[in-house]
Design an enzyme around this catalytic site. Structure first.
Site, short mmCIF file in Angstrom:
data_model
loop_
_atom_site.label_atom_id
_atom_site.label_comp_id
_atom_site.label_asym_id
_atom_site.label_seq_id
_atom_site.Cartn_x
_atom_site.Cartn_y
_atom_site.Cartn_z
N GLN A 1 -6.36 8.09 4.76
CA GLN A 1 -5.24 8.02 5.72
C GLN A 1 -3.90 7.82 5.02
O GLN A 1 -2.85 8.09 5.58
CB GLN A 1 -5.45 6.86 6.70
CG GLN A 1 -6.64 7.05 7.58
CD GLN A 1 -7.13 5.73 8.13
OE1 GLN A 1 -6.86 5.39 9.26
NE2 GLN A 1 -7.85 4.97 7.33
N GLY B 1 0.84 -1.21 0.00
CA GLY B 1 0.00 0.00 0.00
C GLY B 1 0.87 1.25 0.00
O GLY B 1 1.90 1.29 0.66
N ASP C 1 0.27 1.22 9.29
CA ASP C 1 -0.12 0.40 10.45
C ASP C 1 0.96 0.38 11.53
O ASP C 1 0.69 0.02 12.66
CB ASP C 1 -0.41 -1.04 10.02
CG ASP C 1 -1.61 -1.14 9.09
OD1 ASP C 1 -2.21 -0.10 8.80
OD2 ASP C 1 -1.93 -2.26 8.64
O1 F6P Z 1 -0.85 -1.36 4.15
C1 F6P Z 1 -1.66 -1.74 5.17
C2 F6P Z 1 -3.02 -1.19 5.01
O2 F6P Z 1 -2.94 0.16 5.23
C3 F6P Z 1 -4.01 -1.91 5.93
O3 F6P Z 1 -4.23 -1.26 7.12
C4 F6P Z 1 -5.24 -2.03 5.09
O4 F6P Z 1 -6.00 -3.16 5.41
C5 F6P Z 1 -4.69 -2.15 3.72
O5 F6P Z 1 -3.52 -1.38 3.70
C6 F6P Z 1 -5.66 -1.73 2.63
O6 F6P Z 1 -5.01 -1.72 1.42
P1 F6P Z 1 -5.62 -1.70 -0.04
O7 F6P Z 1 -7.12 -1.60 0.11
O8 F6P Z 1 -5.06 -0.49 -0.68
O9 F6P Z 1 -5.15 -2.94 -0.69
#
Ligand code: F6P
Length: 368
Positions: free
Chosen positions: A294, A13, A147
């Site tokens: 966030q 992410g 996180d």
């Molecule tokens: O990278 C971790 C995070 O921020 C988690 O808290 C969350 O579940 C996830 O990314 C969501 O990522 P995406 O929806 O972009 O794959």
């Protein structure tokens, strides 16, 4: 003078702080003043879209297919001001058992003449980096995740910006919550660890903070809320991490299925809570999901600074040939530790130390 190539990629992410780390890795690697001292002239290749940028058939013209871009000081000059990642990212896993393309990744690293690779990411990205290191590739890691759930480091890029987003958004909610005398449930990210929800909740002064490490009782949540009302509060803010759950429940999932690293797509606990609170208290309750907000926006000052230090430190590790390590921040110092000590482990909130399990909130004592 000897010439060497460094590759750099961002995986998993996105978040704020990645671009400052890229910029400072490039600036440090290509610093003319340091060149003669090192006796090496580095060239930096930016690899696009995480590991997928190494999962193609590289040819002689390295920039031709758009997977690779040569980075120099001029190109990255302003990058530290921007959120996200200028290199792009993905959750692609070259070791995915369904289509193991790790051999292709290694072949491309050789073909592109990459002597050392900087992988910026969380547990998944660093897990791939660690496996490549075990296969003999020269890799160093930089920790990032909003996180902040990686072990061996007190900081991961993106965290403070995300905490600031939570704080700012809750400030906005307060006026509307107060005007209507409503309860607001704010769902944050945080799959397994509650650091983001806890510190975001503490920063914004949330009344209740629910985290994955402590399964909660719905009755107790409602009791606390009614207590607050009886004590004269006009509105309440509850922060809940996406991975938090009531006692006896599984995590709430937004959608069935998993990503390339086997993670479920969490979400929905905020709506559930809002409806259970309304049933239990008869106070009008709304929920807001902060979701990817966030991860967005310009990096805060702290993420710019930490990105800078981490980028510089990663290049230092390369210069000294200290491979297989992740840059970390421990007890106020930037340092490094073996990547295999980090991968596959999770940093959890220590409930005894950091959490009030009776009030579902941040701790109320520091020295006891
Ligand atoms: O990278 C971790 C995070 O921020 C988690 O808290 C969350 O579940 C996830 O990314 C969501 O990522 P995406 O929806 O972009 O794959």
């Amino acid at each position: 003078m000897a010439k060497e190539r460094i590759g750099i990629l961002t995986g998993g992410g996105d978040c704020a702080g990645l671009n400052p780390a890229i910029k400072w890795a490039v600036k440090t690697a290509t610093d003319k003043r340091l060149e003669s001292e090192r006796g090496v002239q580095y060239e930096v290749l930016g690899i696009r879209n995480g590991w997928s940028g190494l999962m193609f058939e590289a040819g002689a013209d390295i920039e031709k297919d758009g997977y690779i871009t040569v980075l120099d000081e001029q190109k990255v000059r302003t990058w530290d001001r921007y959120g996200g990642t200028m290199l792009g990212t993905s959750r692609t896993n070259p070791y995915n058992p369904g289509y193991d393309l790790s051999k292709l990744v290694m072949k491309n690293i050789k073909k592109l003449e990459i002597e050392a690779l900087i992988a910026i990411g969380g547990d998944d990205t660093l897990g791939v980096a660690c496996k490549l290191a075990q296969e003999g590739i020269n890799v160093v890691g930089i920790p990032k995740t909003i996180d902040r759930d990686l072990v061996e480091t007190d900081y991961t890029l993106g965290f403070e910006t995300a905490v600031s987003v939570i704080t700012e958004e809750v400030d906005r909610l307060r006026t509307t919550a107060g005007s209507h005398r409503r309860i607001f449930v704010v769902e944050t990210m945080g799959r397994h660890s509650g650091w983001l929800a806890l510190e975001g909740g503490e920063s914004c002064g949330a009344y209740i903070i629910l985290i994955p490490e402590c399964d909660f009782s719905m009755e107790r949540v409602n009791e606390l809320l009614l207590e607050g009302r009886e004590a004269g509060s006009r509105y309440e803010i509850i922060i809940v991490a996406e991975g938090a759950k009531p006692i006896g429940y599984q995590e709430f999932v937004r959608r069935e299925g998993v990503d390339g690293f086997g993670h479920k797509m969490l979400g929905g606990i905020g709506d559930y809570l809002a409806s259970e609170i309304y049933k239990g208290t008869e106070v009008e309750t709304r929920s807001v999901v902060l979701s990817h907000l966030q991860r967005g926006g310009a990096p805060c000052a702290y993420d710019r600074r930490m990105g800078r230090y981490f980028g510089i430190a990663a290049v230092d590790l390369i210069v000294t040939g200290d491979f297989g390590k992740m840059v970390c921040y421990r007890n106020g110092e930037v340092t490094a530790c073996p990547m295999d000590r980090v991968v596959g482990r999770t940093s959890y909130v220590d409930l005894e130390k950091h959490y009030d399990m009776e009030r579902y909130s941040g701790r109320r004592s520091i020295f006891r």
